[in-house]
Design a protein around this motif. Structure first.
Motif, PDB file in Angstrom:
ATOM      1  N   LEU A  69       5.723 -18.056 -51.228  1.00 31.69           N
ATOM      2  CA  LEU A  69       6.658 -17.050 -50.707  1.00 31.69           C
ATOM      3  C   LEU A  69       7.490 -17.637 -49.584  1.00 31.69           C
ATOM      4  CD1 LEU A  69       7.532 -13.988 -50.424  1.00 31.69           C
ATOM      5  CD2 LEU A  69       5.687 -13.801 -48.739  1.00 31.69           C
ATOM      6  N   TYR A  70       8.782 -17.283 -49.598  1.00 34.07           N
ATOM      7  CA  TYR A  70       9.717 -17.675 -48.532  1.00 34.07           C
ATOM      8  C   TYR A  70      10.395 -16.412 -48.019  1.00 34.07           C
ATOM      9  CZ  TYR A  70      14.071 -19.433 -46.458  1.00 34.07           C
ATOM     10  OH  TYR A  70      15.126 -19.687 -45.620  1.00 34.07           O
ATOM     11  N   ARG A  98      16.033 -11.026 -46.946  1.00 35.66           N
ATOM     12  CA  ARG A  98      15.775 -11.571 -48.277  1.00 35.66           C
ATOM     13  C   ARG A  98      14.442 -12.313 -48.318  1.00 35.66           C
ATOM     14  NH1 ARG A  98      20.079 -14.172 -46.013  1.00 35.66           N
ATOM     15  NH2 ARG A  98      21.435 -12.689 -47.073  1.00 35.66           N
ATOM     16  N   ILE A  99      13.800 -12.241 -49.465  1.00 36.68           N
ATOM     17  CA  ILE A  99      12.620 -13.049 -49.720  1.00 36.68           C
ATOM     18  C   ILE A  99      12.774 -13.683 -51.100  1.00 36.68           C
ATOM     19  CG2 ILE A  99      11.155 -11.544 -48.310  1.00 36.68           C
ATOM     20  CD1 ILE A  99       9.902 -10.504 -50.873  1.00 36.68           C
ATOM     21  N   VAL A 134      10.650  -6.830 -46.549  1.00 39.73           N
ATOM     22  CA  VAL A 134      11.865  -7.643 -46.453  1.00 39.73           C
ATOM     23  C   VAL A 134      12.359  -7.560 -45.011  1.00 39.73           C
ATOM     24  CG1 VAL A 134      14.184  -8.034 -47.357  1.00 39.73           C
ATOM     25  CG2 VAL A 134      12.421  -7.074 -48.854  1.00 39.73           C
ATOM     26  N   PRO A 135      12.131  -8.599 -44.206  1.00 40.78           N
ATOM     27  CA  PRO A 135      12.470  -8.526 -42.779  1.00 40.78           C
ATOM     28  C   PRO A 135      13.946  -8.222 -42.558  1.00 40.78           C
ATOM     29  CG  PRO A 135      11.124 -10.462 -43.248  1.00 40.78           C
ATOM     30  CD  PRO A 135      11.530  -9.887 -44.570  1.00 40.78           C
ATOM     31  N   PHE A 188      16.119  -8.772 -52.186  1.00 36.99           N
ATOM     32  CA  PHE A 188      17.013  -8.854 -51.035  1.00 36.99           C
ATOM     33  C   PHE A 188      17.665  -7.509 -50.749  1.00 36.99           C
ATOM     34  CE2 PHE A 188      19.433 -10.085 -54.770  1.00 36.99           C
ATOM     35  CZ  PHE A 188      20.680  -9.502 -54.619  1.00 36.99           C
ATOM     36  N   ARG A 189      18.109  -7.399 -49.524  1.00 37.44           N
ATOM     37  CA  ARG A 189      18.778  -6.190 -49.046  1.00 37.44           C
ATOM     38  C   ARG A 189      20.245  -6.513 -48.841  1.00 37.44           C
ATOM     39  NH1 ARG A 189      16.021  -5.817 -44.928  1.00 37.44           N
ATOM     40  NH2 ARG A 189      14.433  -4.303 -45.526  1.00 37.44           N
ATOM     41  N   ARG A 190      21.117  -5.683 -49.368  1.00 39.52           N
ATOM     42  CA  ARG A 190      22.559  -5.867 -49.163  1.00 39.52           C
ATOM     43  C   ARG A 190      23.086  -4.624 -48.467  1.00 39.52           C
ATOM     44  NH1 ARG A 190      27.178  -8.080 -53.264  1.00 39.52           N
ATOM     45  NH2 ARG A 190      26.150 -10.010 -52.690  1.00 39.52           N
ATOM     46  N   ARG A 191      23.599  -4.789 -47.283  1.00 35.15           N
ATOM     47  CA  ARG A 191      24.039  -3.649 -46.472  1.00 35.15           C
ATOM     48  C   ARG A 191      25.149  -2.880 -47.176  1.00 35.15           C
ATOM     49  NH1 ARG A 191      19.953  -3.538 -42.629  1.00 35.15           N
ATOM     50  NH2 ARG A 191      19.557  -5.671 -41.920  1.00 35.15           N
TER      51      ARG A 191
END
Length: 411
Positions: free
Chosen positions: A198-199, A204-205, A354-355, A223-226
Protein backbone atom coordinates in the motif's frame (compact mmCIF):
# COMPACT_ATOMS: atom_id res chain seq x y z
CA UNK A 1 -44.62 -17.67 -12.04
CA UNK A 2 -42.17 -16.14 -14.56
CA UNK A 3 -39.67 -13.65 -13.13
CA UNK A 4 -37.17 -11.81 -15.33
CA UNK A 5 -33.91 -10.83 -13.66
CA UNK A 6 -31.59 -8.33 -15.37
CA UNK A 7 -27.96 -8.93 -14.45
CA UNK A 8 -25.82 -12.05 -13.94
CA UNK A 9 -23.01 -10.82 -11.71
CA UNK A 10 -23.75 -11.42 -7.99
CA UNK A 11 -27.25 -10.39 -6.89
CA UNK A 12 -28.87 -11.82 -10.04
CA UNK A 13 -27.59 -15.40 -9.72
CA UNK A 14 -28.20 -15.49 -5.95
CA UNK A 15 -31.77 -14.32 -6.48
CA UNK A 16 -32.29 -16.78 -9.35
CA UNK A 17 -30.95 -19.67 -7.26
CA UNK A 18 -33.38 -19.08 -4.42
CA UNK A 19 -36.35 -18.29 -6.63
CA UNK A 20 -35.79 -21.59 -8.42
CA UNK A 21 -35.54 -23.42 -5.10
CA UNK A 22 -38.78 -21.79 -3.94
CA UNK A 23 -40.73 -22.89 -7.02
CA UNK A 24 -40.58 -19.83 -9.26
CA UNK A 25 -39.40 -19.76 -12.88
CA UNK A 26 -36.54 -17.23 -13.11
CA UNK A 27 -35.00 -16.06 -16.37
CA UNK A 28 -31.74 -14.07 -16.24
CA UNK A 29 -30.80 -11.69 -19.04
CA UNK A 30 -27.23 -10.40 -19.18
CA UNK A 31 -25.66 -7.85 -21.51
CA UNK A 32 -22.26 -9.57 -21.70
CA UNK A 33 -22.02 -12.23 -24.41
CA UNK A 34 -21.03 -15.08 -22.10
CA UNK A 35 -20.89 -16.00 -18.40
CA UNK A 36 -18.40 -14.13 -16.25
CA UNK A 37 -15.82 -16.86 -15.99
CA UNK A 38 -12.33 -16.39 -14.61
CA UNK A 39 -10.78 -13.98 -12.14
CA UNK A 40 -11.75 -10.53 -13.42
CA UNK A 41 -12.66 -7.53 -11.32
CA UNK A 42 -11.26 -6.72 -7.90
CA UNK A 43 -11.27 -8.61 -4.63
CA UNK A 44 -14.60 -8.37 -2.81
CA UNK A 45 -15.54 -9.19 0.77
CA UNK A 46 -18.26 -11.50 1.98
CA UNK A 47 -19.00 -10.65 5.58
CA UNK A 48 -20.88 -12.91 7.99
CA UNK A 49 -24.46 -12.45 6.68
CA UNK A 50 -23.42 -13.13 3.08
CA UNK A 51 -21.29 -16.08 4.13
CA UNK A 52 -24.33 -17.55 5.87
CA UNK A 53 -26.32 -17.23 2.63
CA UNK A 54 -23.47 -18.98 0.82
CA UNK A 55 -23.50 -21.68 3.49
CA UNK A 56 -27.22 -22.26 2.91
CA UNK A 57 -26.36 -22.66 -0.77
CA UNK A 58 -23.64 -25.19 0.07
CA UNK A 59 -20.92 -22.99 -1.46
CA UNK A 60 -18.68 -22.11 1.49
CA UNK A 61 -16.11 -24.90 0.94
CA UNK A 62 -15.63 -23.86 -2.68
CA UNK A 63 -15.45 -20.18 -1.76
CA UNK A 64 -12.87 -20.89 0.94
CA UNK A 65 -10.78 -22.74 -1.62
CA UNK A 66 -10.90 -19.62 -3.81
CA UNK A 67 -10.06 -17.20 -0.97
CA UNK A 68 -7.51 -14.56 -1.95
CA UNK A 69 -5.09 -15.50 0.86
CA UNK A 70 -3.84 -11.93 1.30
CA UNK A 71 -3.51 -11.51 5.05
CA UNK A 72 -0.52 -9.15 5.38
CA UNK A 73 -0.58 -5.42 4.66
CA UNK A 74 2.78 -3.80 3.87
CA UNK A 75 2.68 -0.01 3.98
CA UNK A 76 5.47 1.60 1.96
CA UNK A 77 6.60 5.20 1.59
CA UNK A 78 9.84 6.15 -0.19
CA UNK A 79 12.66 6.99 2.21
CA UNK A 80 10.99 5.39 5.24
CA UNK A 81 10.98 1.91 6.67
CA UNK A 82 8.02 -0.23 5.64
CA UNK A 83 5.30 -1.21 8.11
CA UNK A 84 3.89 -4.73 8.02
CA UNK A 85 0.57 -5.55 9.65
CA UNK A 86 -1.04 -8.97 10.01
CA UNK A 87 -4.64 -8.20 9.11
CA UNK A 88 -5.88 -11.11 11.19
CA UNK A 89 -4.63 -9.29 14.29
CA UNK A 90 -5.49 -5.81 13.08
CA UNK A 91 -8.93 -6.15 11.50
CA UNK A 92 -12.04 -7.66 13.08
CA UNK A 93 -13.20 -8.70 9.62
CA UNK A 94 -10.08 -10.73 8.81
CA UNK A 95 -10.10 -12.30 12.27
CA UNK A 96 -13.68 -13.49 11.74
CA UNK A 97 -13.65 -17.02 10.30
CA UNK A 98 -16.95 -16.21 8.57
CA UNK A 99 -15.28 -13.51 6.49
CA UNK A 100 -14.26 -14.40 2.93
CA UNK A 101 -12.37 -12.39 0.33
CA UNK A 102 -12.63 -13.55 -3.28
CA UNK A 103 -12.09 -12.17 -6.76
CA UNK A 104 -15.37 -10.81 -8.09
CA UNK A 105 -15.10 -12.71 -11.37
CA UNK A 106 -14.56 -16.02 -9.60
CA UNK A 107 -17.51 -15.36 -7.28
CA UNK A 108 -19.75 -14.66 -10.28
CA UNK A 109 -18.60 -17.88 -11.98
CA UNK A 110 -19.28 -19.96 -8.86
CA UNK A 111 -22.74 -18.44 -8.45
CA UNK A 112 -23.60 -18.97 -12.12
CA UNK A 113 -22.66 -22.63 -11.89
CA UNK A 114 -24.63 -23.03 -8.64
CA UNK A 115 -27.90 -22.01 -10.28
CA UNK A 116 -27.78 -25.19 -12.37
CA UNK A 117 -30.23 -26.20 -15.07
CA UNK A 118 -33.26 -24.75 -13.29
CA UNK A 119 -32.41 -21.20 -14.36
CA UNK A 120 -32.52 -19.97 -17.96
CA UNK A 121 -29.80 -17.49 -18.93
CA UNK A 122 -29.95 -15.24 -21.98
CA UNK A 123 -26.50 -13.79 -22.59
CA UNK A 124 -25.69 -11.05 -25.07
CA UNK A 125 -28.99 -9.24 -24.61
CA UNK A 126 -30.50 -6.51 -22.46
CA UNK A 127 -33.85 -4.96 -21.66
CA UNK A 128 -34.81 -2.10 -23.98
CA UNK A 129 -38.34 -1.22 -22.80
CA UNK A 130 -40.71 -2.07 -19.98
CA UNK A 131 -44.50 -1.65 -19.96
CA UNK A 132 -46.37 -2.94 -16.95
CA UNK A 133 -50.04 -3.37 -16.11
CA UNK A 134 -51.72 -4.81 -13.00
CA UNK A 135 -51.17 -8.39 -14.19
CA UNK A 136 -47.68 -8.40 -15.67
CA UNK A 137 -44.80 -6.66 -17.45
CA UNK A 138 -44.25 -6.57 -21.23
CA UNK A 139 -40.56 -6.48 -22.11
CA UNK A 140 -38.77 -5.65 -25.34
CA UNK A 141 -35.11 -6.67 -25.56
CA UNK A 142 -32.26 -5.07 -27.49
CA UNK A 143 -32.22 -8.16 -29.70
CA UNK A 144 -35.78 -7.42 -30.82
CA UNK A 145 -37.36 -10.35 -29.03
CA UNK A 146 -40.27 -9.67 -26.68
CA UNK A 147 -41.74 -11.39 -23.64
CA UNK A 148 -44.26 -11.03 -20.86
CA UNK A 149 -43.31 -11.70 -17.25
CA UNK A 150 -45.10 -11.64 -13.94
CA UNK A 151 -42.27 -9.62 -12.34
CA UNK A 152 -39.06 -7.90 -13.45
CA UNK A 153 -36.12 -7.49 -11.06
CA UNK A 154 -33.19 -5.18 -11.78
CA UNK A 155 -29.96 -6.74 -10.51
CA UNK A 156 -27.91 -4.88 -13.10
CA UNK A 157 -25.61 -2.82 -10.94
CA UNK A 158 -24.79 0.81 -10.32
CA UNK A 159 -25.69 1.87 -13.88
CA UNK A 160 -28.91 -0.17 -13.93
CA UNK A 161 -31.02 -0.18 -17.09
CA UNK A 162 -34.08 -1.44 -15.21
CA UNK A 163 -33.77 1.41 -12.72
CA UNK A 164 -33.51 3.97 -15.49
CA UNK A 165 -36.58 2.59 -17.27
CA UNK A 166 -38.76 2.25 -14.17
CA UNK A 167 -37.45 4.96 -11.83
CA UNK A 168 -35.86 7.63 -14.00
CA UNK A 169 -32.38 8.91 -14.96
CA UNK A 170 -29.41 7.86 -12.86
CA UNK A 171 -28.20 11.40 -12.17
CA UNK A 172 -31.34 12.08 -10.12
CA UNK A 173 -30.83 9.06 -7.89
CA UNK A 174 -27.05 8.77 -7.52
CA UNK A 175 -25.21 10.69 -4.82
CA UNK A 176 -21.50 11.21 -5.56
CA UNK A 177 -19.25 10.68 -2.52
CA UNK A 178 -16.23 12.44 -3.97
CA UNK A 179 -14.11 9.34 -4.50
CA UNK A 180 -13.03 7.26 -7.48
CA UNK A 181 -11.94 3.65 -7.82
CA UNK A 182 -9.76 2.13 -10.53
CA UNK A 183 -8.55 -1.47 -10.85
CA UNK A 184 -6.69 -3.58 -13.37
CA UNK A 185 -4.53 -6.68 -13.82
CA UNK A 186 -0.75 -6.56 -14.15
CA UNK A 187 2.18 -8.99 -13.90
CA UNK A 188 3.19 -9.87 -10.35
CA UNK A 189 6.61 -8.36 -10.97
CA UNK A 190 7.28 -8.00 -7.22
CA UNK A 191 6.52 -11.68 -6.65
CA UNK A 192 4.03 -10.88 -3.90
CA UNK A 193 2.58 -13.75 -1.89
CA UNK A 194 -0.21 -13.37 0.68
CA UNK A 195 0.68 -9.69 0.89
CA UNK A 196 -0.88 -6.40 -0.18
CA UNK A 197 1.48 -3.45 -0.62
CA UNK A 198 0.00 0.00 0.00
CA UNK A 199 1.09 3.55 -0.84
CA UNK A 200 -0.60 6.65 0.59
CA UNK A 201 -0.48 10.28 -0.49
CA UNK A 202 -2.79 13.22 0.12
CA UNK A 203 -6.16 12.47 -1.49
CA UNK A 204 -5.02 9.20 -3.03
CA UNK A 205 -3.88 5.69 -2.26
CA UNK A 206 -2.62 2.86 -4.45
CA UNK A 207 -2.22 -0.82 -3.68
CA UNK A 208 -1.13 -4.05 -5.34
CA UNK A 209 -1.93 -7.62 -4.32
CA UNK A 210 -1.33 -11.06 -5.85
CA UNK A 211 -3.90 -13.31 -7.51
CA UNK A 212 -2.48 -16.70 -6.57
CA UNK A 213 -4.70 -18.63 -8.98
CA UNK A 214 -3.13 -17.00 -12.03
CA UNK A 215 0.26 -15.77 -10.82
CA UNK A 216 -0.71 -12.23 -11.83
CA UNK A 217 -1.46 -9.26 -9.57
CA UNK A 218 -4.14 -6.61 -9.27
CA UNK A 219 -3.60 -2.87 -8.85
CA UNK A 220 -6.15 -0.73 -7.03
CA UNK A 221 -6.34 3.07 -6.99
CA UNK A 222 -8.63 4.97 -4.67
CA UNK A 223 -8.60 8.75 -4.91
CA UNK A 224 -10.56 11.83 -4.02
CA UNK A 225 -11.19 14.54 -6.60
CA UNK A 226 -12.48 17.81 -5.18
CA UNK A 227 -15.83 18.83 -6.59
CA UNK A 228 -16.25 15.68 -8.66
CA UNK A 229 -16.11 15.44 -12.42
CA UNK A 230 -18.28 14.23 -15.26
CA UNK A 231 -17.00 11.33 -17.33
CA UNK A 232 -18.36 8.57 -19.49
CA UNK A 233 -18.09 5.27 -17.63
CA UNK A 234 -17.79 3.53 -21.02
CA UNK A 235 -14.85 5.64 -22.31
CA UNK A 236 -11.84 3.62 -21.16
CA UNK A 237 -9.22 5.86 -22.80
CA UNK A 238 -10.60 8.93 -21.04
CA UNK A 239 -10.55 7.05 -17.75
CA UNK A 240 -6.88 6.11 -18.21
CA UNK A 241 -6.05 9.76 -18.90
CA UNK A 242 -7.95 10.75 -15.76
CA UNK A 243 -5.96 8.27 -13.67
CA UNK A 244 -2.66 9.60 -15.06
CA UNK A 245 -3.73 13.15 -14.30
CA UNK A 246 -4.29 12.19 -10.67
CA UNK A 247 -1.20 10.04 -10.10
CA UNK A 248 1.29 11.25 -12.70
CA UNK A 249 3.45 13.15 -10.19
CA UNK A 250 3.65 10.36 -7.61
CA UNK A 251 6.71 8.21 -6.97
CA UNK A 252 6.96 4.71 -5.45
CA UNK A 253 5.70 2.08 -7.93
CA UNK A 254 3.17 4.47 -9.48
CA UNK A 255 4.86 5.04 -12.89
CA UNK A 256 5.05 1.26 -13.47
CA UNK A 257 1.47 0.76 -12.30
CA UNK A 258 0.17 3.47 -14.65
CA UNK A 259 1.98 1.93 -17.58
CA UNK A 260 0.48 -1.44 -16.74
CA UNK A 261 -3.01 0.07 -16.52
CA UNK A 262 -2.57 1.38 -20.07
CA UNK A 263 -2.11 -2.23 -21.14
CA UNK A 264 -4.63 -3.91 -18.83
CA UNK A 265 -7.50 -5.43 -20.81
CA UNK A 266 -9.74 -5.44 -17.73
CA UNK A 267 -9.04 -1.84 -16.64
CA UNK A 268 -12.02 -0.32 -14.84
CA UNK A 269 -12.64 3.11 -13.33
CA UNK A 270 -15.77 4.59 -11.84
CA UNK A 271 -16.83 7.24 -9.38
CA UNK A 272 -17.87 6.11 -5.92
CA UNK A 273 -21.51 6.96 -5.47
CA UNK A 274 -24.58 5.76 -3.65
CA UNK A 275 -28.03 5.03 -5.04
CA UNK A 276 -30.67 6.52 -2.76
CA UNK A 277 -34.32 5.63 -3.30
CA UNK A 278 -37.33 5.93 -1.05
CA UNK A 279 -38.73 2.72 -2.51
CA UNK A 280 -37.01 -0.16 -4.29
CA UNK A 281 -40.11 -1.16 -6.24
CA UNK A 282 -42.60 0.26 -8.71
CA UNK A 283 -45.59 -1.97 -9.28
CA UNK A 284 -44.26 -5.27 -10.61
CA UNK A 285 -40.68 -4.02 -11.00
CA UNK A 286 -38.14 -4.11 -8.16
CA UNK A 287 -34.41 -3.55 -7.66
CA UNK A 288 -31.81 -5.57 -5.76
CA UNK A 289 -28.15 -4.97 -4.93
CA UNK A 290 -26.32 -1.95 -6.33
CA UNK A 291 -29.20 -1.21 -8.70
CA UNK A 292 -31.39 -0.29 -5.74
CA UNK A 293 -29.15 0.69 -2.86
CA UNK A 294 -25.47 0.78 -3.86
CA UNK A 295 -23.58 1.81 -0.71
CA UNK A 296 -20.40 2.76 -2.59
CA UNK A 297 -18.24 0.46 -4.79
CA UNK A 298 -15.32 -1.20 -2.97
CA UNK A 299 -15.81 0.78 0.26
CA UNK A 300 -19.38 0.10 1.39
CA UNK A 301 -19.80 -3.67 1.53
CA UNK A 302 -21.87 -3.70 -1.64
CA UNK A 303 -21.22 -7.37 -2.44
CA UNK A 304 -22.36 -8.53 0.98
CA UNK A 305 -25.42 -6.29 0.79
CA UNK A 306 -26.26 -7.59 -2.70
CA UNK A 307 -26.10 -11.24 -1.57
CA UNK A 308 -28.18 -10.59 1.53
CA UNK A 309 -30.69 -8.45 -0.38
CA UNK A 310 -31.19 -11.13 -3.04
CA UNK A 311 -31.84 -13.78 -0.40
CA UNK A 312 -34.25 -11.59 1.56
CA UNK A 313 -36.14 -10.67 -1.63
CA UNK A 314 -36.47 -14.32 -2.71
CA UNK A 315 -37.83 -15.36 0.68
CA UNK A 316 -40.21 -12.41 0.79
CA UNK A 317 -41.63 -13.41 -2.60
CA UNK A 318 -41.98 -17.01 -1.47
CA UNK A 319 -43.69 -16.11 1.79
CA UNK A 320 -46.08 -13.75 -0.03
CA UNK A 321 -46.98 -16.41 -2.59
CA UNK A 322 -45.54 -14.21 -5.33
CA UNK A 323 -47.81 -11.22 -4.60
CA UNK A 324 -45.58 -8.26 -5.48
CA UNK A 325 -47.12 -5.66 -3.17
CA UNK A 326 -46.77 -7.72 0.01
CA UNK A 327 -43.42 -9.20 -1.01
CA UNK A 328 -41.73 -5.94 -1.98
CA UNK A 329 -43.00 -4.22 1.17
CA UNK A 330 -41.64 -7.01 3.39
CA UNK A 331 -38.35 -7.01 1.49
CA UNK A 332 -37.78 -3.32 2.08
CA UNK A 333 -38.91 -3.46 5.71
CA UNK A 334 -36.50 -6.30 6.48
CA UNK A 335 -33.51 -4.84 4.66
CA UNK A 336 -33.78 -1.06 4.84
CA UNK A 337 -32.06 -0.59 8.21
CA UNK A 338 -29.13 -2.79 7.17
CA UNK A 339 -28.85 -0.98 3.82
CA UNK A 340 -28.80 2.34 5.67
CA UNK A 341 -25.99 1.15 7.96
CA UNK A 342 -23.99 -0.10 4.98
CA UNK A 343 -24.42 3.31 3.34
CA UNK A 344 -22.84 4.91 6.41
CA UNK A 345 -19.66 2.89 5.93
CA UNK A 346 -18.46 4.27 2.59
CA UNK A 347 -18.14 7.95 3.60
CA UNK A 348 -16.31 6.87 6.76
CA UNK A 349 -13.91 4.65 4.80
CA UNK A 350 -13.15 7.44 2.33
CA UNK A 351 -12.73 9.96 5.14
CA UNK A 352 -10.39 7.79 7.23
CA UNK A 353 -8.75 5.64 4.57
CA UNK A 354 -7.79 8.31 2.02
CA UNK A 355 -5.76 11.04 3.78
CA UNK A 356 -7.04 14.53 3.03
CA UNK A 357 -4.01 16.39 4.44
CA UNK A 358 -0.36 15.85 5.30
CA UNK A 359 -1.32 15.85 8.98
CA UNK A 360 -3.78 13.00 8.42
CA UNK A 361 -1.16 11.18 6.36
CA UNK A 362 1.32 11.38 9.26
CA UNK A 363 -1.35 10.32 11.75
CA UNK A 364 -2.31 7.29 9.64
CA UNK A 365 1.30 6.17 9.43
CA UNK A 366 1.78 6.60 13.18
CA UNK A 367 -1.39 4.62 13.90
CA UNK A 368 -0.26 1.77 11.64
CA UNK A 369 3.06 1.64 13.49
CA UNK A 370 1.44 1.76 16.93
CA UNK A 371 -1.64 -0.45 16.72
CA UNK A 372 0.11 -3.79 16.06
CA UNK A 373 2.19 -3.22 19.23
CA UNK A 374 -0.82 -2.76 21.49
CA UNK A 375 -2.11 -5.65 23.63
CA UNK A 376 -4.73 -7.67 21.76
CA UNK A 377 -7.66 -6.78 24.10
CA UNK A 378 -6.97 -3.05 23.75
CA UNK A 379 -6.50 -3.35 19.98
CA UNK A 380 -9.80 -5.20 19.61
CA UNK A 381 -11.56 -2.63 21.78
CA UNK A 382 -10.27 0.20 19.59
CA UNK A 383 -11.38 -1.61 16.42
CA UNK A 384 -14.82 -2.52 17.76
CA UNK A 385 -17.65 -0.69 16.07
CA UNK A 386 -15.65 -0.12 12.89
CA UNK A 387 -16.94 -0.54 9.35
CA UNK A 388 -16.63 -4.34 9.28
CA UNK A 389 -18.73 -4.57 12.44
CA UNK A 390 -21.60 -2.71 10.78
CA UNK A 391 -21.36 -4.86 7.65
CA UNK A 392 -21.53 -8.05 9.72
CA UNK A 393 -24.50 -6.93 11.80
CA UNK A 394 -27.54 -8.53 10.17
CA UNK A 395 -29.60 -11.56 11.16
CA UNK A 396 -30.97 -13.55 8.24
CA UNK A 397 -34.56 -14.79 8.27
CA UNK A 398 -34.76 -18.18 9.92
CA UNK A 399 -34.75 -21.25 7.71
CA UNK A 400 -38.33 -22.18 8.56
CA UNK A 401 -38.63 -24.28 5.43
CA UNK A 402 -36.05 -26.54 3.82
CA UNK A 403 -36.08 -25.18 0.25
CA UNK A 404 -34.40 -28.32 -1.02
CA UNK A 405 -37.26 -30.59 -0.01
CA UNK A 406 -40.41 -28.47 0.38
CA UNK A 407 -41.23 -25.58 -1.93
CA UNK A 408 -43.29 -22.60 -1.01
CA UNK A 409 -46.62 -22.26 -2.80
CA UNK A 410 -46.41 -19.44 -5.28
CA UNK A 411 -50.01 -19.40 -6.47
Amino acid sequence: MDILISGASVAGPVLAYWLDRFGFDPVVVERTPRPRLGLGGHAVDLFAPATEVMDRMGLVPRLRAANTDTSVLRYERPGRSAIEVDLRDFSAAFADERHLEIMRGELAAILHEATGSGVEYRFGDSIATLAQDPRGVDVTFDSGRTGRFDLVIGADGLHSTVRRLAFGPEDRLRHHLGGYLAVGTLPNYRELSEQTVLYNAVDRIAAMYPVWQTGAARAVFLFRRRGGTDFDHRDIDAQRRMLRAEYGNEGWEIPRLLDEMDRAEDFYLDSIGQIRLDSWSRGRVALVGDAGYAPGPAVGGGTTLAVVGAYVLARALAEAGGAPGAAFTAYQEQLSDYARRCAEVAPAVLRRGVPSSRAQLRFSEAALRLLPRLPAPLRHRLMAGGPSTKLADFTLPAENTDPGSERYTTG
